[in-house]
Design an enzyme around this catalytic site. Structure first.
Site, PDB file in Angstrom:
ATOM      1  N   ASP A  38      -1.958  -2.680  -6.869  1.00 40.30           N
ATOM      2  CA  ASP A  38      -0.570  -2.886  -7.280  1.00 40.30           C
ATOM      3  C   ASP A  38       0.218  -3.386  -6.075  1.00 40.30           C
ATOM      4  O   ASP A  38      -0.351  -3.661  -5.014  1.00 40.30           O
ATOM      5  CB  ASP A  38       0.029  -1.597  -7.849  1.00 40.30           C
ATOM      6  CG  ASP A  38      -0.017  -0.424  -6.880  1.00 40.30           C
ATOM      7  OD1 ASP A  38      -0.304  -0.635  -5.679  1.00 40.30           O
ATOM      8  OD2 ASP A  38       0.237   0.720  -7.306  1.00 40.30           O
TER       9      ASP A  38
ATOM     10  N   TYR B 164      -7.224   3.457 -12.753  1.00 36.99           N
ATOM     11  CA  TYR B 164      -6.012   3.544 -11.929  1.00 36.99           C
ATOM     12  C   TYR B 164      -4.838   4.046 -12.752  1.00 36.99           C
ATOM     13  O   TYR B 164      -4.605   3.599 -13.861  1.00 36.99           O
ATOM     14  CB  TYR B 164      -5.696   2.170 -11.328  1.00 36.99           C
ATOM     15  CG  TYR B 164      -4.625   2.215 -10.275  1.00 36.99           C
ATOM     16  CD1 TYR B 164      -4.734   3.074  -9.189  1.00 36.99           C
ATOM     17  CD2 TYR B 164      -3.505   1.397 -10.358  1.00 36.99           C
ATOM     18  CE1 TYR B 164      -3.757   3.126  -8.217  1.00 36.99           C
ATOM     19  CE2 TYR B 164      -2.523   1.428  -9.383  1.00 36.99           C
ATOM     20  CZ  TYR B 164      -2.656   2.296  -8.319  1.00 36.99           C
ATOM     21  OH  TYR B 164      -1.674   2.350  -7.356  1.00 36.99           O
TER      22      TYR B 164
ATOM     23  N   ARG C 281      -1.466   4.155 -12.120  1.00 38.69           N
ATOM     24  CA  ARG C 281      -0.113   3.578 -12.083  1.00 38.69           C
ATOM     25  C   ARG C 281      -0.163   2.234 -12.804  1.00 38.69           C
ATOM     26  O   ARG C 281      -0.499   1.214 -12.221  1.00 38.69           O
ATOM     27  CB  ARG C 281       0.370   3.414 -10.640  1.00 38.69           C
ATOM     28  CG  ARG C 281       0.579   4.757  -9.934  1.00 38.69           C
ATOM     29  CD  ARG C 281       1.194   4.607  -8.561  1.00 38.69           C
ATOM     30  NE  ARG C 281       1.261   5.908  -7.903  1.00 38.69           N
ATOM     31  CZ  ARG C 281       0.325   6.382  -7.090  1.00 38.69           C
ATOM     32  NH1 ARG C 281      -0.766   5.650  -6.838  1.00 38.69           N
ATOM     33  NH2 ARG C 281       0.441   7.567  -6.531  1.00 38.69           N
TER      34      ARG C 281
ATOM     35  N   ASP D 245      -5.054   0.120  -3.270  1.00 38.23           N
ATOM     36  CA  ASP D 245      -4.801   0.182  -4.719  1.00 38.23           C
ATOM     37  C   ASP D 245      -4.366  -1.164  -5.290  1.00 38.23           C
ATOM     38  O   ASP D 245      -3.713  -1.962  -4.596  1.00 38.23           O
ATOM     39  CB  ASP D 245      -3.732   1.238  -5.019  1.00 38.23           C
ATOM     40  CG  ASP D 245      -4.241   2.657  -4.836  1.00 38.23           C
ATOM     41  OD1 ASP D 245      -5.476   2.838  -4.824  1.00 38.23           O
ATOM     42  OD2 ASP D 245      -3.418   3.582  -4.706  1.00 38.23           O
TER      43      ASP D 245
ATOM     44  N   GLU E  31       2.334  -1.927  -4.050  1.00 37.85           N
ATOM     45  CA  GLU E  31       2.271  -1.057  -2.871  1.00 37.85           C
ATOM     46  C   GLU E  31       0.935  -1.215  -2.165  1.00 37.85           C
ATOM     47  O   GLU E  31       0.862  -1.292  -0.939  1.00 37.85           O
ATOM     48  CB  GLU E  31       2.490   0.402  -3.287  1.00 37.85           C
ATOM     49  CG  GLU E  31       3.874   0.716  -3.826  1.00 37.85           C
ATOM     50  CD  GLU E  31       4.964   0.534  -2.792  1.00 37.85           C
ATOM     51  OE1 GLU E  31       4.778   0.964  -1.642  1.00 37.85           O
ATOM     52  OE2 GLU E  31       6.005  -0.043  -3.148  1.00 37.85           O
TER      53      GLU E  31
ATOM     54  N   GLU F 149      -7.000   3.886   1.177  1.00 34.85           N
ATOM     55  CA  GLU F 149      -5.848   4.713   1.556  1.00 34.85           C
ATOM     56  C   GLU F 149      -6.210   6.148   1.911  1.00 34.85           C
ATOM     57  O   GLU F 149      -5.588   6.741   2.786  1.00 34.85           O
ATOM     58  CB  GLU F 149      -4.810   4.757   0.426  1.00 34.85           C
ATOM     59  CG  GLU F 149      -4.145   3.427   0.130  1.00 34.85           C
ATOM     60  CD  GLU F 149      -4.785   2.732  -1.055  1.00 34.85           C
ATOM     61  OE1 GLU F 149      -4.094   2.012  -1.754  1.00 34.85           O
ATOM     62  OE2 GLU F 149      -6.002   2.920  -1.265  1.00 34.85           O
TER      63      GLU F 149
ATOM     64  N   HIS G 281      -3.912  -5.155 -15.033  1.00 39.50           N
ATOM     65  CA  HIS G 281      -4.189  -3.721 -15.072  1.00 39.50           C
ATOM     66  C   HIS G 281      -4.740  -3.304 -16.429  1.00 39.50           C
ATOM     67  O   HIS G 281      -4.604  -4.000 -17.423  1.00 39.50           O
ATOM     68  CB  HIS G 281      -2.910  -2.936 -14.788  1.00 39.50           C
ATOM     69  CG  HIS G 281      -2.535  -2.959 -13.336  1.00 39.50           C
ATOM     70  ND1 HIS G 281      -1.452  -2.289 -12.842  1.00 39.50           N
ATOM     71  CD2 HIS G 281      -3.109  -3.570 -12.275  1.00 39.50           C
ATOM     72  CE1 HIS G 281      -1.370  -2.483 -11.536  1.00 39.50           C
ATOM     73  NE2 HIS G 281      -2.355  -3.255 -11.175  1.00 39.50           N
TER      74      HIS G 281
END
Length: 809
Positions: free
Chosen positions: A84, A315, A317, A82, A86, A9, A361
């Site tokens: 997740d 990470y 989130r 990432d 998103e 990203e 996670h």
């Protein structure tokens, strides 16, 4: 060109990963989302099973064209976004845009929770494919939010105020703030009193200590809490307190019971997104958006000397307490080496995550406990170091043994002529510090931030040696008046906590939701606390009246659970949207027919428009009332005004700046934006020239001239035009002279910094007559990125700042 293309990203993440992969890989950055629903169209075909129409984000069109060209020559494209929903959605959109019909590259998905050499290489050794269940969950959330926002927002704009928006989660967040404010308004404080006795032994050591009155006869002394019980007494007035004091003054005091207990205090779990945001707010005074920005920097990679760029934390989130076994083993070894074997548990500590937490996670932790805050201090800025220290200390503490406390409780009987009273003195001593050895400082900061009063256990740091049956001497009685307090307003951190407890939102949504409700002016921040605006209250009332289910806490949480079930493959995303829309459509239709118009009415005046001669009217605006031409939109003339004592209107004359536009020759005028005052050409919209300015000590306008471009011999690798040195608020950088056709830009090399022209000297801050309410020093006018403001002249010792009020400006 390398045959293996890797897409992440951000440039920072690309830089860190690139050094681990070597020359066989080419690492590029997508700069976040590359495709989305259209900005100005609904973009969802409800009749066609909720089929979305995606468009390349306008700012990413050039970038996508470049990536498509690079992908044509690649054999494999690794999507390393990432880990997740998103990130999975970004990976899928990239795959859809870059795949070709014939002989295209192979698309592979790689995921890692930390950006370190071992984690990145392990991910590339075992690549997978895009998980469509995660993509479907993200699509369902996006389409659900588009339906709610696109269908309800225009209705609010027509019936409440222009420019309003509704959101599935943001509207519920505003409701929480509104309801808390109404609780506070409705709250009626109740008086109550506490009584403490200062006592001492009759024999040495005659140290004084405090004991609190906890019982009168057979009734317990309590603060009022709304419940009336037969076995409870509330000392509700001074007369009542004085009556008790008269009896207590004549009593004999004797120790009746000594209770000594050993108490374990277990370490806190490592951080999740919400607990990091809460602790950073309490202990560091850091807003949740700032916390996530700094955490992202620590995750994506920091250059730390010989190691180069490395991700310092996992990470950020996440809602999971999971910790990798390797990380636990490293932490336990470090604890034994630095604190001793007693501080490391025999088996690693385990913390149970919530049912809906994403199991793949990890909790937020340092990628290596060997990178202590002190060892990386030279490479981090102030905010990065503070947040990294908080994360590092919390993780190490979470892996340590429990603290052991000794709680001593002494009951003291006071009697007089058949009347009995019970006092209690308590103290807590740390027998074994355990995890408090590492993390106690942050705990203290949290208590200070919350302005907690000492608990009964903390009233006495130490008690003298006492024995049951021992007589005591009363030195004095200490009555204290109190009033019950309303629940506190939410801070950003406590609102996140409330949303999480209700099951509303997920780690990636907390910060944007709270930023949005402030940006939309539903909520303002006052001394760090969230206060609803009148607009926020009216909008909440209208939505609750006409969309009751949508603003229901339980319903919103159920929708989050359904999105989780889509991710798990238990629910088909179109079926979920169909069930939602079946209830939503008739509710929307009824609201469209029945929602009352509560928009503020235009107020006519007897003032004529200086531009077209029509009458001016008073309009409401986001910054207050203003005069506008009644012929709008044909005439867009506006003026500011003030009201005299009798209520009559006085126009605020526009300040003559004395500055002429160098592009068209028209006079420059002062305008206001969200970043403060600026100079704009009065010939707008034909001429859009604008300038920043300061004021000297006499209040005269001094234009801040933009630094001139500096030519270089470097050619743009995209279009061949010469590169020039330009300056933004973030400093100098290299940019293509072909702008805006070519928007190529890059950091300025060190060897070119000598070519920079010397910066014009800054004007000294302008003193004002106002005094700092924190230290008493004079306040001065300063200019920041959001315009002028008042700052304390004693900076940096005193960092007090205030908004510059219109009267001051």
């Amino acid at each position: 060109m390398a045959k293996r293309l890797v897409i992440v990203e951000s440039p920072a993440k690309a830089k860190t990963i690139n050094k681990y992969l070597g020359p066989d890989f080419s690492v590029k950055a997508s700069m976040g989302h590359v495709r989305d629903l259209p900005e100005r169209k609904f973009g969802v075909e409800i009749e066609n099973n909720f089929k979305p129409t995606y468009q390349i984000t306008p700012k990413r069109k050039t970038l996508i064209a470049e990536l498509q060209k690079v992908a044509e020559d690649a054999q494999q494209v690794y999507l390393a976004t990432d880990p997740d929903r998103e990130g999975e959605a970004i990976a899928w959109h990239l795959q859809e845009l870059l795949k070709s019909k014939k002989n295209g590259p192979e698309f592979l998905r790689v995921q890692f929770n930390e950006i370190t050499k071992n984690a990145v290489r392990a991910a590339f050794d075992h690549p997978g494919h895009v998980d469509m269940k995660l993509v479907d969950s993200q699509q369902a959330r996006r389409i659900l939010d588009r339906i709610v926002g696109y269908k309800i927002s225009p209705l609010l704009s027509r019936r409440v105020a222009r420019g309003l928006s509704a959101g599935r989660v943001q509207s519920v967040a505003v409701r929480l703030v509104v309801e808390r404010e109404r609780e506070i308004r409705a709250f009626k404080p109740q008086e109550y009193w506490t009584v403490e006795a200062e006592l001492r032994k009759l024999l040495d050591p005659k140290d004084h200590f405090l004991a609190r009155l906890i019982q009168v006869g057979d009734k317990k002394v309590k603060a009022p809490n709304g419940d009336v019980k037969d076995d409870v007494i509330v000392i509700g007035s001074k007369d009542q307190a004085d009556h008790l004091l008269a009896d207590l003054q004549q009593c004999e005091y004797k120790v009746t019971k000594i209770d000594i207990k050993s108490k374990k205090r277990n370490p806190p779990p490592p951080f999740t997104t919400s607990t990091l945001q809460q602790s950073a707010s309490k202990a560091l005074g850091m807003g949740i958006t700032k916390t996530m920005i700094v955490a992202q920097q620590l995750y994506e990679g920091i250059d730390i000397g010989d190691e180069g760029s490395v991700g310092l934390i996992t990470y950020m989130r996440t809602d999971s307490f999971n910790v990798a076994k390797e990380a636990q083993a490293e932490a336990l070894t470090y604890i034994r080496e630095t604190s001793g074997a007693d501080y490391a548990p025999e088996t690693p500590n385990f913390y149970k995550s919530k049912k809906e937490a994403q199991g793949a996670h990890e909790a937020i932790r340092p990628t290596s406990v060997r990178r202590t805050p002190e060892s990386v201090r030279p490479y981090l800025d102030h905010e990065q170091l503070r947040l990294y220290r908080l994360i590092w200390e919390r993780f190490v503490a979470s892996q340590m043994t429990s603290a052991v406390l000794r709680v001593t409780s002494v009951d003291i009987d006071a009697r007089r002529q058949g009347k009995s009273f019970l006092f209690r003195a308590t103290t807590t001593e740390v027998v074994f510090a355990g995890w408090l050895k590492i993390y106690g400082v942050e705990e203290d900061a949290e208590k200070k931030a919350e302005q907690e009063k000492p608990s009964e256990e903390e009233e006495n740091k130490k008690l003298p040696p006492l024995a049951e049956g021992e007589q005591l001497h009363l030195i004095q009685l200490l009555p204290e008046q109190h009033f019950t307090e309303p629940p506190p307003r939410y801070s950003e951190a406590t609102l996140v906590k409330a949303l999480e407890e209700l099951g509303i939102g997920r780690p990636s949504t907390y910060a944007p939701t709270i930023a949005t409700i402030q940006k939309r002016r539903y909520v303002n921040k006052d001394k760090g606390r969230l206060v609803p605006t009148e607009l926020g209250e009216v909008t909440t009332d209208m939505l609750r009246k006409h969309f009751e289910k949508l603003l229901d806490y339980r319903f919103t949480a159920q929708m989050e659970d359904l999105l989780d079930e889509i991710e798990e493959g238990k629910v088909e995303w179109r079926d979920m949207l169909g069930e939602f829309y079946k209830d939503f459509e008739p509710t929307l239709k009824a609201a469209t027919e029945n929602m009352e118009d509560v928009r503020p009415k235009l107020i006519p005046t007897d003032i004529k428009c200086e531009v077209c001669g029509e009458m001016m009217v008073i309009r409401p605006g986001k910054n207050g009332e203003f005069l506008a031409c009644s012929a709008y939109p044909k005439c867009k003339n506006t003026q500011n005004f003030t009201r005299k004592e009798g209520g009559s209107i006085q126009i605020v004359e526009k300040e003559q700046t004395g500055v002429t536009c160098e592009k068209c020759g028209s006079p420059m005028v002062i305008k206001n934006s969200k970043r403060g005052e600026f100079l704009a050409c009065s010939g707008y919209p034909k001429c859009r020239n604008a300038k920043s300015f300061n004021r000297d000590e006499h209040g005269k306008i001094v234009v801040i001239e933009k630094p001139k471009e500096v030519a270089t011999e470097i050619k743009c690798e995209k279009c061949g035009s010469p590169m020039v040195i330009r300056t933004s608020r973030r400093g100098p950088f290299l940019a293509c002279s072909g702008y805006p056709k070519c928007k190529n830009a890059k950091p300025l090399p060190d060897e070119l910094k000598a070519k920079l022209p010397k910066a014009s000297p800054k004007l000294p801050p302008v003193m004002t007559d106002e005094k700092c309410d924190k230290c008493g020093a004079p306040m001065v006018r300063r200019r920041g990125r959001f315009g002028e403001f008042l700052g304390c002249s004693a900076y940096p010792k005193c960092k007090n700042i205030k908004k510059l009020q219109p009267a001051t400006a």
